[in-house]
Design an enzyme around this catalytic site. Structure first.
Site, PDB file in Angstrom:
ATOM      1  N   VAL A 143      73.795 -10.684  30.375  1.00  0.00           N
ATOM      2  CA  VAL A 143      74.012 -12.064  30.807  1.00  0.00           C
ATOM      3  C   VAL A 143      75.310 -12.219  31.604  1.00  0.00           C
ATOM      4  CG1 VAL A 143      74.310 -14.452  30.020  1.00  0.00           C
ATOM      5  CG2 VAL A 143      72.651 -12.957  28.888  1.00  0.00           C
TER       6      VAL A 143
ATOM      7  N   ARG B 252      89.235 -22.868  20.388  1.00  0.00           N
ATOM      8  CA  ARG B 252      88.394 -23.611  21.337  1.00  0.00           C
ATOM      9  C   ARG B 252      87.017 -23.860  20.741  1.00  0.00           C
ATOM     10  NH1 ARG B 252      88.295 -21.494  27.337  1.00  0.00           N
ATOM     11  NH2 ARG B 252      86.804 -23.183  27.262  1.00  0.00           N
TER      12      ARG B 252
ATOM     13  N   ILE C   4      78.534 -21.262  40.122  1.00  0.00           N
ATOM     14  CA  ILE C   4      77.708 -22.463  39.886  1.00  0.00           C
ATOM     15  C   ILE C   4      76.707 -22.662  41.021  1.00  0.00           C
ATOM     16  CG2 ILE C   4      79.431 -23.675  38.460  1.00  0.00           C
ATOM     17  CD1 ILE C   4      80.142 -25.311  40.980  1.00  0.00           C
ATOM     18  N   ASP C   5      76.375 -21.588  41.732  1.00  0.00           N
ATOM     19  CA  ASP C   5      75.439 -21.707  42.868  1.00  0.00           C
ATOM     20  C   ASP C   5      74.089 -22.289  42.442  1.00  0.00           C
ATOM     21  OD1 ASP C   5      75.415 -19.237  41.438  1.00  0.00           O
ATOM     22  OD2 ASP C   5      73.952 -18.476  42.871  1.00  0.00           O
TER      23      ASP C   5
ATOM     24  N   LYS D 241      79.273 -26.443  19.478  1.00  0.00           N
ATOM     25  CA  LYS D 241      80.176 -26.701  20.608  1.00  0.00           C
ATOM     26  C   LYS D 241      79.384 -26.812  21.901  1.00  0.00           C
ATOM     27  CE  LYS D 241      82.317 -23.057  22.686  1.00  0.00           C
ATOM     28  NZ  LYS D 241      82.230 -22.918  24.139  1.00  0.00           N
ATOM     29  N   ASN D 242      78.430 -25.869  22.102  1.00  0.00           N
ATOM     30  CA  ASN D 242      77.745 -25.791  23.400  1.00  0.00           C
ATOM     31  C   ASN D 242      76.649 -26.834  23.565  1.00  0.00           C
ATOM     32  OD1 ASN D 242      79.485 -23.821  24.043  1.00  0.00           O
ATOM     33  ND2 ASN D 242      78.076 -22.130  23.706  1.00  0.00           N
TER      34      ASN D 242
ATOM     35  N   ARG E 172      85.812 -24.746  31.732  1.00  0.00           N
ATOM     36  CA  ARG E 172      84.768 -24.717  32.759  1.00  0.00           C
ATOM     37  C   ARG E 172      83.626 -25.662  32.421  1.00  0.00           C
ATOM     38  NH1 ARG E 172      81.509 -21.853  32.808  1.00  0.00           N
ATOM     39  NH2 ARG E 172      81.143 -21.692  35.029  1.00  0.00           N
TER      40      ARG E 172
ATOM     41  N   CYS F  38      86.284 -16.750  34.437  1.00  0.00           N
ATOM     42  CA  CYS F  38      87.054 -16.519  33.206  1.00  0.00           C
ATOM     43  C   CYS F  38      86.972 -15.031  32.905  1.00  0.00           C
ATOM     44  CB  CYS F  38      86.472 -17.351  32.065  1.00  0.00           C
ATOM     45  SG  CYS F  38      84.874 -16.756  31.538  1.00  0.00           S
TER      46      CYS F  38
ATOM     47  N   ARG G 245      81.303 -16.602  36.632  1.00  0.00           N
ATOM     48  CA  ARG G 245      80.832 -17.922  36.188  1.00  0.00           C
ATOM     49  C   ARG G 245      80.535 -18.834  37.398  1.00  0.00           C
ATOM     50  NH1 ARG G 245      82.274 -18.357  30.777  1.00  0.00           N
ATOM     51  NH2 ARG G 245      80.515 -19.758  30.590  1.00  0.00           N
TER      52      ARG G 245
ATOM     53  N   ASP H  95      76.505 -14.504  23.015  1.00  0.00           N
ATOM     54  CA  ASP H  95      77.662 -15.004  22.263  1.00  0.00           C
ATOM     55  C   ASP H  95      77.796 -14.350  20.897  1.00  0.00           C
ATOM     56  OD1 ASP H  95      77.388 -18.428  23.507  1.00  0.00           O
ATOM     57  OD2 ASP H  95      78.116 -16.576  24.415  1.00  0.00           O
TER      58      ASP H  95
HETATM   59  C1  EPZ Z   1      76.712 -21.376  28.397  1.00  0.00           C
HETATM   60  O1  EPZ Z   1      77.502 -20.984  29.508  1.00  0.00           O
HETATM   61  C2  EPZ Z   1      77.629 -21.295  27.184  1.00  0.00           C
HETATM   62  N1  EPZ Z   1      78.769 -22.193  27.367  1.00  0.00           N
HETATM   63  C3  EPZ Z   1      78.124 -19.869  27.009  1.00  0.00           C
HETATM   64  O2  EPZ Z   1      78.879 -19.839  25.798  1.00  0.00           O
HETATM   65  C4  EPZ Z   1      76.925 -18.949  26.837  1.00  0.00           C
HETATM   66  O3  EPZ Z   1      77.371 -17.618  26.724  1.00  0.00           O
HETATM   67  C5  EPZ Z   1      76.012 -19.096  28.060  1.00  0.00           C
HETATM   68  O4  EPZ Z   1      75.614 -20.477  28.196  1.00  0.00           O
HETATM   69  C6  EPZ Z   1      74.748 -18.251  27.924  1.00  0.00           C
HETATM   70  O5  EPZ Z   1      74.073 -18.608  26.770  1.00  0.00           O
HETATM   71  C7  EPZ Z   1      78.593 -23.515  27.179  1.00  0.00           C
HETATM   72  O6  EPZ Z   1      77.513 -23.994  26.907  1.00  0.00           O
HETATM   73  C8  EPZ Z   1      79.833 -24.366  27.330  1.00  0.00           C
HETATM   74  P1  EPZ Z   1      74.783 -19.708  32.161  1.00  0.00           P
HETATM   75  P2  EPZ Z   1      76.930 -21.192  31.017  1.00  0.00           P
HETATM   76  O7  EPZ Z   1      74.843 -20.724  33.239  1.00  0.00           O
HETATM   77  O8  EPZ Z   1      76.143 -22.445  31.070  1.00  0.00           O
HETATM   78  C9  EPZ Z   1      75.433 -16.790  35.892  1.00  0.00           C
HETATM   79  C10 EPZ Z   1      80.679 -19.345  24.391  1.00  0.00           C
HETATM   80  O9  EPZ Z   1      81.145 -18.280  23.976  1.00  0.00           O
HETATM   81  N2  EPZ Z   1      75.309 -18.012  36.703  1.00  0.00           N
HETATM   82  O10 EPZ Z   1      73.527 -19.544  31.378  1.00  0.00           O
HETATM   83  O11 EPZ Z   1      78.057 -21.012  31.945  1.00  0.00           O
HETATM   84  C11 EPZ Z   1      76.701 -16.813  35.041  1.00  0.00           C
HETATM   85  O12 EPZ Z   1      77.796 -16.324  35.782  1.00  0.00           O
HETATM   86  C12 EPZ Z   1      80.273 -19.476  25.846  1.00  0.00           C
HETATM   87  O13 EPZ Z   1      80.483 -20.375  23.697  1.00  0.00           O
HETATM   88  C13 EPZ Z   1      75.302 -17.889  38.075  1.00  0.00           C
HETATM   89  O14 EPZ Z   1      75.404 -16.799  38.636  1.00  0.00           O
HETATM   90  O15 EPZ Z   1      75.950 -19.941  31.107  1.00  0.00           O
HETATM   91  C14 EPZ Z   1      76.344 -15.889  33.903  1.00  0.00           C
HETATM   92  O16 EPZ Z   1      76.530 -14.547  34.308  1.00  0.00           O
HETATM   93  C15 EPZ Z   1      80.574 -18.228  26.644  1.00  0.00           C
HETATM   94  N3  EPZ Z   1      75.179 -19.017  38.837  1.00  0.00           N
HETATM   95  C16 EPZ Z   1      74.848 -16.169  33.694  1.00  0.00           C
HETATM   96  O17 EPZ Z   1      74.387 -16.768  34.918  1.00  0.00           O
HETATM   97  C17 EPZ Z   1      75.063 -20.264  38.265  1.00  0.00           C
HETATM   98  O18 EPZ Z   1      74.943 -21.265  38.999  1.00  0.00           O
HETATM   99  C18 EPZ Z   1      74.556 -17.120  32.530  1.00  0.00           C
HETATM  100  O19 EPZ Z   1      75.255 -18.309  32.800  1.00  0.00           O
HETATM  101  C19 EPZ Z   1      75.094 -20.360  36.855  1.00  0.00           C
HETATM  102  C20 EPZ Z   1      75.203 -19.223  36.088  1.00  0.00           C
END
Ligand code: EPZ
Length: 439
Positions: free
Chosen positions: A334, A404, A128-129, A24-25, A97, A121, A126, A312
């Site tokens: 994380v 999902r 996006i900075d 999925k990811n 998202r 969520c 989550r 995950d």
């Molecule tokens: C991806 O989310 C996956 N989702 C998540 O899977 C997975 O848990 C995560 O990567 C970590 O491996 C998809 O790919 C659709 P991150 P993502 O950006 O990209 C913080 C599942 O169960 N952060 O690596 O959103 C964020 O809040 C899902 O399939 C910022 O602060 O993960 C989090 O605490 C859940 N600012 C951490 O970093 C940012 O700009 C990791 O987020 C971006 C992220």
């Protein structure tokens, strides 16, 4: 179907082979990347899950056509020739998202984008900075416009050397999909190293991009002209998290459970932890088998970005720990709020103490079936597994979360011997009965 629940009767059985669906990811981002090239892109091994349907709607909203191949519904045919919009509506982004993954490709193709801000969520804010700061370094400016993110690369995209504060998967992906057409070289430092990043980079290179060293912490991209990017035919890698979820089922019940269609190297840390907890693990080119004859041993787990232990799989291993003989410590590094599963598992008799981002899991207690609710897709999947080893009946609610990210989860578990089914909750049946009676 809306409001269905999953009903599980604890029979302690999960054994056999299960074919793993595409990741999925990864598939969601491969779909977004198709925006970069005009024409028909083929993405294979795409799972039949609701998140894919939402991403298809996002692409169609932009003007693309998305169809499943009649010969194999796991094959997506995405024609982006008619893509003429760079705006994604709140209604879709708020459903998923991951729609933010179209930000980079839209800026690359149109030099601008207007994407609804993704919400947080259950598992965290989550933010996006890092996506924004990384894209700003490539020449993008942003402003918030009534809940929408307005992006513009007034003077085009230019290469830059950027270091991410945290190896964010999404930020790395958005930067990659913009950098491929940025003038000059881009270096992404502290990049995410997940297998899904490598899968995306491979597809971008098949389209004509020049991405090097994806999978390492320093990814190098040589920009190419947008028009040089061509549609491609790419197969999604297997879903390591779905695979890990079923292998936890094998560890829980004794198995043996074999997952096929997965590269074992994607599961290094999980395999190490299975062995630490007393399981036997066999690996092949595209399969992993987990079995157990000894009692489960307690474990220490720190979730970390890849190649660390995957967040995950945290809920699934918390369930394992709850059934182990002894006390385990699981630390979630994380996401800021990813222990909600513990409260649901406690309803089934687990003894789990949460202290900040640490959880103390006192095992050795047998679980009792109970009504429970999925808080996110991984917790939901783990609750169904808990029902398989619990005494009595477990009714898992809010299974839309599971749908999902898990294709035919109930069907795959049934094929492994579980007593599990999708049903309408009791009150719906009553309503049906009354309606029938009135006639
Ligand atoms: C991806 O989310 C996956 N989702 C998540 O899977 C997975 O848990 C995560 O990567 C970590 O491996 C998809 O790919 C659709 P991150 P993502 O950006 O990209 C913080 C599942 O169960 N952060 O690596 O959103 C964020 O809040 C899902 O399939 C910022 O602060 O993960 C989090 O605490 C859940 N600012 C951490 O970093 C940012 O700009 C990791 O987020 C971006 C992220």
């Amino acid at each position: 179907m809306a409001h269905e629940i999953i009903v599980v009767h604890g029979n302690g059985t999960l054994a056999g082979d299960v074919h793993i669906s595409g990741a999925k990811n990864s598939a969601l981002k491969l779909m977004a990347a198709s925006i970069l090239a005009q024409g028909e892109t083929i993405v294979r091994n795409v799972p039949l899950i609701s998140d894919i349907d939402v991403m298809s709607e996002v692409l169609e909203c932009l003007g693309a056509t998305v169809a499943r191949d009649e010969a194999d519904e796991h094959v997506l045919l995405i024609d982006t020739s008619a893509v003429d919009s760079f705006e994604t509506p709140y209604e879709l982004v708020s459903k998923m998202r991951a729609s933010i993954a179209v930000l980079g490709p839209l800026i690359a193709r149109f030099g601008r984008a207007r994407v609804a801000m993704p919400g947080g969520c259950q598992i965290g804010a989550r933010k996006i900075d890092m996506h924004l700061r990384g894209l700003e370094a490539l020449g993008v400016s942003f402003e918030i416009d009534h809940g929408y993110l307005k992006a513009a690369a007034e003077n085009g995209l230019h290469g830059a050397s950027v270091a991410l504060d945290f190896p964010s998967v999404g930020a790395t992906e958005n930067m990659l999909m913009a950098a491929v057409v940025a003038e000059g070289e881009t270096i992404i430092g502290n990049a995410a190293r997940e297998p899904e990043i490598v899968d995306l980079a491979n597809m971008l290179n098949e389209m004509g991009a020049k991405v090097r060293d994806a999978g390492s912490s320093i990814i190098r991209v040589e920009g190419v002209p947008l028009e040089s990017l061509k549609p491609c035919d790419h197969a999604t890698i297997g879903d390591r998290i779905e695979a890990g979820t079923f292998l936890v089922g094998g560890a829980l019940t004794g198995g043996p459970v074999t997952v096929r269609g997965i590269n074992p190297s994607f599961l290094r840390m999980a395999i190490a932890k299975f062995r630490e907890m007393g399981c036997t693990v066999e690996e092949g080119a595209d399969f992993v088998t987990v079995a157990r004859t000894e009692p489960l041993r307690p474990v220490e787990i720190q979730t970390l970005p890849h190649p660390g232990f995957p967040t995950d799989l945290q809920a699934q291993f918390m369930l394992l720990a709850a059934c182990a003989e002894g006390t385990s410590v699981i630390t979630e590094n994380v996401f800021e709020n990813r222990f909600m599963f513990a409260a649901e598992l406690a309803r089934m008799g687990a003894d789990i103490e949460i202290e900040d981002h640490h959880s103390l899991v006192r095992g050795g207690r047998s679980l009792q079936g109970a009504p429970v609710s999925s808080t996110d897709l991984r917790a939901g999947a783990a609750l169904v597994l808990a029902g398989i080893v619990a005494e009595g009946e477990t009714r898992v609610h809010k299974i839309n979360h599971i749908d999902r990210g898990y294709e035919d989860y109930v069907g795959k578990l049934k094929a492994l011997g579980a007593d599990v089914s999708r049903e309408l909750p009791y009150h719906n049946h009553r309503a049906t009965v009354f309606v029938e009676a009135d006639r």
